[in-house]
Design a protein around this motif. Structure first.
Motif, PDB file in Angstrom:
ATOM      1  N   GLU A  45     -10.248   4.957   1.223  1.00  0.00           N
ATOM      2  CA  GLU A  45     -11.028   3.762   1.589  1.00  0.00           C
ATOM      3  C   GLU A  45     -10.452   2.485   0.989  1.00  0.00           C
ATOM      4  O   GLU A  45     -11.058   1.420   1.094  1.00  0.00           O
TER       5      GLU A  45
ATOM      6  N   VAL B  62       5.014   4.622   2.885  1.00  0.00           N
ATOM      7  CA  VAL B  62       5.850   5.517   3.691  1.00  0.00           C
ATOM      8  C   VAL B  62       5.554   5.204   5.153  1.00  0.00           C
ATOM      9  O   VAL B  62       4.420   5.361   5.619  1.00  0.00           O
TER      10      VAL B  62
ATOM     11  N   LYS C 269     -15.360  -2.808  -4.249  1.00  0.00           N
ATOM     12  CA  LYS C 269     -14.276  -1.901  -4.639  1.00  0.00           C
ATOM     13  C   LYS C 269     -14.040  -1.966  -6.152  1.00  0.00           C
ATOM     14  O   LYS C 269     -13.796  -0.953  -6.784  1.00  0.00           O
TER      15      LYS C 269
ATOM     16  N   ARG D  81      -6.712   1.603   4.600  1.00  0.00           N
ATOM     17  CA  ARG D  81      -7.461   1.333   5.839  1.00  0.00           C
ATOM     18  C   ARG D  81      -6.612   0.492   6.790  1.00  0.00           C
ATOM     19  O   ARG D  81      -6.606   0.712   7.996  1.00  0.00           O
TER      20      ARG D  81
ATOM     21  N   ASN E 159      14.647  11.654   7.557  1.00  0.00           N
ATOM     22  CA  ASN E 159      13.514  11.295   8.423  1.00  0.00           C
ATOM     23  C   ASN E 159      12.622  10.255   7.756  1.00  0.00           C
ATOM     24  O   ASN E 159      11.728   9.716   8.384  1.00  0.00           O
ATOM     25  N   THR E 160      12.856  10.032   6.470  1.00  0.00           N
ATOM     26  CA  THR E 160      11.919   9.229   5.677  1.00  0.00           C
ATOM     27  C   THR E 160      12.294   7.749   5.719  1.00  0.00           C
ATOM     28  O   THR E 160      13.467   7.401   5.657  1.00  0.00           O
TER      29      THR E 160
ATOM     30  N   ASN F 258      -5.943   2.711  -3.980  1.00  0.00           N
ATOM     31  CA  ASN F 258      -6.412   4.001  -4.493  1.00  0.00           C
ATOM     32  C   ASN F 258      -7.432   4.625  -3.545  1.00  0.00           C
ATOM     33  O   ASN F 258      -8.513   4.083  -3.347  1.00  0.00           O
TER      34      ASN F 258
ATOM     35  N   THR G 138       2.251   6.517   6.827  1.00  0.00           N
ATOM     36  CA  THR G 138       1.739   7.869   6.607  1.00  0.00           C
ATOM     37  C   THR G 138       1.029   7.959   5.261  1.00  0.00           C
ATOM     38  O   THR G 138       0.082   8.709   5.099  1.00  0.00           O
TER      39      THR G 138
ATOM     40  N   VAL H 105      -2.614   2.937   6.954  1.00  0.00           N
ATOM     41  CA  VAL H 105      -2.608   4.375   7.268  1.00  0.00           C
ATOM     42  C   VAL H 105      -3.529   4.641   8.454  1.00  0.00           C
ATOM     43  O   VAL H 105      -3.150   5.322   9.407  1.00  0.00           O
ATOM     44  N   ASP H 106      -4.717   4.079   8.416  1.00  0.00           N
ATOM     45  CA  ASP H 106      -5.667   4.291   9.527  1.00  0.00           C
ATOM     46  C   ASP H 106      -5.122   3.739  10.847  1.00  0.00           C
ATOM     47  O   ASP H 106      -5.433   4.276  11.907  1.00  0.00           O
ATOM     48  N   SER H 107      -4.323   2.713  10.786  1.00  0.00           N
ATOM     49  CA  SER H 107      -3.802   2.105  12.016  1.00  0.00           C
ATOM     50  C   SER H 107      -2.522   2.778  12.495  1.00  0.00           C
ATOM     51  O   SER H 107      -1.995   2.439  13.543  1.00  0.00           O
ATOM     52  N   GLY H 108      -2.018   3.731  11.703  1.00  0.00           N
ATOM     53  CA  GLY H 108      -0.825   4.452  12.130  1.00  0.00           C
ATOM     54  C   GLY H 108       0.489   3.820  11.747  1.00  0.00           C
ATOM     55  O   GLY H 108       1.551   4.352  12.068  1.00  0.00           O
TER      56      GLY H 108
END
Lengths: 425, 434
Positions: free
Chosen positions: B297, B331, B360, B302, B264-265, B294, B311, B305-308
């Motif tokens: 944030e 991933v 940052k 951002r 699945n990966t 890291n 993962t 991962v935040d946008s889908g």
């Protein structure tokens, strides 16, 4: 390091003081468990993540910035129905961190857009979890030992994913109110001055809480015979196993220290001293690791014992046969005199070595606190381990480590040898 | 003694070299063993660790993984053990007392440690001294242990991240031995002989090629007396140790690899060549990864991962003494999106400006300095850190990392990103779940 305990109606805490220490490390836990459902499991996955996405007047980015500007961190997670908040900082930045912690606990924002983001992330993680053979084997074991509703029961990833999508902001607020109504447990590590400051802060927040609500306890299932559960995950090279059974003992049961002692002789977690490691790995070369321990044994709830290992498909039958043979041997004949005296020393050394690290001391004591041990009962337990008699250990092993009544749960490329594994029944 | 004051740690035959931030360095004159000591008074615990400058980079083709295999064998009997009818002094030490022991092999070094209540310091040092030159290497001990190492290999190889990294390394390095995994190739492990192990042992396991670290609840004087007692009788190596240097030919363009497995990966991994540790360039690389990947944030989390799209995002950066390859892993949430994510990743990195990284950067600097405090709070953790700096050739740089971090500017980060993500430094890997 000096250790001290405090207990009030709303907070129980243990302090571990290291004079002059600059680092500050503490944990706060709340037992959220009432009754486990697939929805409760989903909520417990999502809630701590959304908790971290903004507090008071600060949105997620701003709150994170304020923490990171001072090199501090606040983490939250749930496991088996217990919410744990972990705080890392330094004595220099403690006051600012505590101010942020206060807002974090008392004024979470629970914004809808953050909930949507977390729902998506947690769904993705669960998709990957489906192939986590080690965790899936443990889940199968626990689901054989405990019924739905028990805090140890794990629902199928797909059903949890469906539930995650249904969680609302209202649910999160209800969960948060539930957290506020429960008694808190804290373990605090640092210098005397920092500990005092932390205690004052947490006590002040905790004072707004109400006394504990009653929890429904579920009875574990009775295991008769050998139950073999196999889950095929073809992408893996090795087959992960969780072998175990119910342990009808609570933490304060007289026989519990004796059983823990015997379990260490069989399968001490870590290192090479346990029988299983020295035979199945060192002598027979069948696996890289095989360890066992008691788990999830609380002051008021019964737990279980579990052996972890893995084998290549070609070594699985020999490996399982070997492990079951050793379980049978220790159940029937018990431990030897030599093992008895050696393990007294080994377990005593474990207690000494923990003093090397403030952080490991806090982690260990906190885990025991969440299971219901106080500092006093923990000291009594370690004393009982040192004073246990060989006959008591052997009686406990005979009673509670049955090779005939246990669960063998495996996950990995099982299809090619499933039939042979089933013959081990 | 003409007017000189004797040091409180003066032991004949042991030469003081230097001291920094509580760590003292000595040399055993007779055989050039280096000794490092730091006291953690009042804990009741000592961690002793011996590092040999021998690792994966010292291996030849056809014998990859031999350093790691030998590491396993150091827990088998010595000639002294056999005289006393013991299967292994080190394992017996653990069995009888419950002390913590282990070892690990890496690119530049192999290291062995014991952590124990302080009353066991003599036994720990004696075992360490004995197995330095008196290991019994026979097929009887070797064959079952080889099975364990193969089991270890299979445990890791089942992991898609490991399998992908293995393939990326092999493509990224055509000559340098950093191109093979420390465990070695399975085929090489299967073909090991005792002679190969003996050769490696006799080449590298000598006092002059080792650093003995003793950290914990033991005084300097006590430590040095005991070290001399157990290690002074070990002779120097009869020959000068030769550690080969191999230069990697320049990479002329982007390299790619692909792994397909039922899974699945789906992973996009980017292998990035970077300077050795603990140079300024290595710390800049560390900071680049911290700034971009890291924490939730970070810039890439951002964005992806935040946008889908992804993962999770993670990275691996090793403290090796020479140019190595770091791996950035993404991933993917959906299958068959490797290519589009790769394009978006490189576009995102190239579009970063100094203003966007300044905040940052300052946060990550503070975070890493705080992490250093946490990673040195026990004898075991302190030794782990000290090992990596020692392995790179200069342990004192453990105390100048803060200086490197504080001197970094947003411009350094942007320039380092441009340097790192140059196509001629990249090897891209796709793990495709089928």
């Amino acid at each position: 390091m000096k250790q001290k305990e405090n207990n009030s109606a709303v907070l129980r805490s243990v302090e571990i003081e290291r004079p002059g220490e600059k680092i500050v490390f503490f944990k706060i836990s709340v037992d959220l468990h009432i009754q486990n459902t697939v929805y409760a499991e989903a909520l417990q996955l999502v809630y701590p993540e959304v908790l971290l996405t903004g507090s008071g007047k600060y949105n997620r980015k701003r709150f994170t910035d304020l923490l990171r500007d001072i090199g501090s961190s606040i983490q939250a997670e749930t496991s088996d129905g217990i919410l744990t908040i972990t705080v890392c900082t330094t004595s220099e930045h403690l006051k600012k961190t505590l101010n942020l912690l206060k807002i974090f606990i008392t004024k979470p924002r629970f914004e809808k857009k953050e909930l949507l983001r977390i729902q998506q992330i947690e769904t993705g993680k669960l998709e990957l979890y489906k192939e986590n053979a080690r965790s899936r084997a443990i889940d199968q074991l626990r689901n054989n030992l405990f019924g739905e509703g028990d805090r140890r029961y794990e629902y199928e990833p797909d059903s949890v994913i469906r539930s995650i999508k249904k969680i609302t902001v209202h649910d999160l607020r209800d969960m948060h109110a539930h957290v506020a109504s429960k008694k808190w447990i804290a373990t605090i590590g640092g210098s005397g001055k920092t500990i005092k400051l932390i205690l004052n802060t947490i006590s002040h927040i905790a004072q707004k809480n109400k006394p504990e609500t009653k929890v429904t306890r579920s009875a574990p299932k009775l295991i008769r015979g050998r139950n073999i559960m196999l889950l095929n995950i073809p992408s893996k090279q090795n087959i992960e196993f969780a072998i175990g059974s119910n342990l009808p003992l609570t933490l304060d049961a007289g026989e519990y220290p004796a059983f823990v002692f015997g379990m260490n002789v069989l399968a001490k977690w870590g290192g090479f001293t346990g029988r299983l490691m020295s035979i199945v790995r060192e002598k027979e070369g069948l696996t890289y690791g095989i360890y066992g321990k008691t788990e999830s044994v609380y002051a008021t709830e019964l737990g279980y014992w579990r052996i972890f290992t893995f084998f290549s498909p070609k070594d699985t039958i020999r490996g399982l046969t070997s492990a079951l043979r050793e379980i049978a041997a220790i159940n029937k004949k018990g431990i030897t005199d030599s093992e008895f005296y050696r393990f007294k020393t080994i377990l005593k050394t474990q207690q000494i070595l923990i003093h090397d690290s403030l952080i490991e001391s806090v982690k260990q004591l906190h885990e025991l606190q969440t299971q219901g041990l106080t500092l006093k009962t923990y000291q009594d337990f370690t004393s009982a381990l040192q004073n246990v008699k060989k006959d008591e250990v052997n009686v406990a092993l005979k009673k509670y480590l049955s090779p005939k009544n246990l669960v063998i749960a495996g996950a990995g490329p099982v299809n090619s040898i499933a039939k042979q594994i089933q013959k081990l029944k | 003694m003409s007017g000189k004051t004797l040091r409180s740690d003066s032991i004949p035959g042991i030469e003081f070299i230097q001291k920094k931030r509580g760590v003292s360095e000595y040399r055993l004159r007779k055989n050039n063993l280096t000794i490092l000591h730091k006291e953690f008074a009042g804990t009741g615990v000592v961690t002793s660790n011996i590092l040999y400058f021998a690792g994966a980079r010292d291996e030849q083709l056809g014998a990859t993984g031999v350093a790691h295999m030998l590491e396993h064998m150091l827990f088998k009997p010595t000639t002294f053990d056999l005289e006393q009818n013991i299967d292994s002094g080190a394992m017996q030490f653990e069995r009888e007392t419950g002390i913590v022991l282990n070892a690990n092999t890496w690119k530049d070094r192999t290291t062995y440690y014991f952590s124990y209540p302080k009353e066991h310091i003599d036994r720990a040092l004696q075992i360490e001294a004995e197995r330095m030159r008196h290991l019994v290497l026979t097929d009887k001990e070797f064959q079952p242990e080889r099975a364990n190492v193969l089991s270890e290999f299979d445990m890791y190889f089942g992991d898609p991240f490991f399998a992908l990294e293995l393939a990326i390394r092999g493509s990224a390095f055509h000559a340098h031995p950093y191109g093979h995994e420390t465990l070695g190739f399975r085929e090489d492990i299967e073909s090991f002989t005792i002679e190969k192990l003996k050769w490696f042992y006799d080449e590298y396991y000598w006092p002059g090629n080792a650093v003995l670290m003793i950290v914990g609840d033991c005084t300097k004087h006590e430590t040095l007396v005991k070290v001399k007692k157990y290690f002074a009788k070990i002779p120097k190596s009869p020959k000068k140790r030769w550690r080969h240097t191999i230069s990697e030919p320049p990479q002329e363009g982007l390299r790619r690899i692909e792994i397909k497995r039922p899974s699945n990966t789906n992973i996009l991994s980017v292998g990035i060549k970077h300077p050795g540790f603990p140079s300024k360039g290595w710390f800049e690389t560390l900071m680049v990864f911290a700034v971009v990947a890291n924490g939730p944030e970070s810039i890439l989390k951002r964005r992806f991962v935040d946008s889908g799209i992804a993962t999770d995002i993670s990275y691996v950066l090793e403290p090796t003494s020479e140019e190595n390859i770091a791996i950035l892993n993404i991933v993917l949430s959906k299958p068959k999106t490797h290519q589009s994510t790769e394009v978006e990743l490189l576009k995102t990195l190239k579009s970063l400006k100094q203003k966007g990284v300044a905040k940052k950067l300052s946060q990550e600097v503070i975070g890493l300095i705080t992490d250093d405090l946490y990673s040195r709070e026990s004898s075991m953790k302190f030794v782990r850190e000290l090992t990596e700096y020692t392995s790179s050739g200069d342990w004192t740089k453990m105390f100048s990392s803060e200086q490197h971090l504080n001197m970094m500017t947003p411009r350094n980060i942007i320039e380092r990103i441009e340097n790192l993500f140059d196509e001629k430094k990249l090897t891209i890997g796709y793990f495709i779940g089928e």
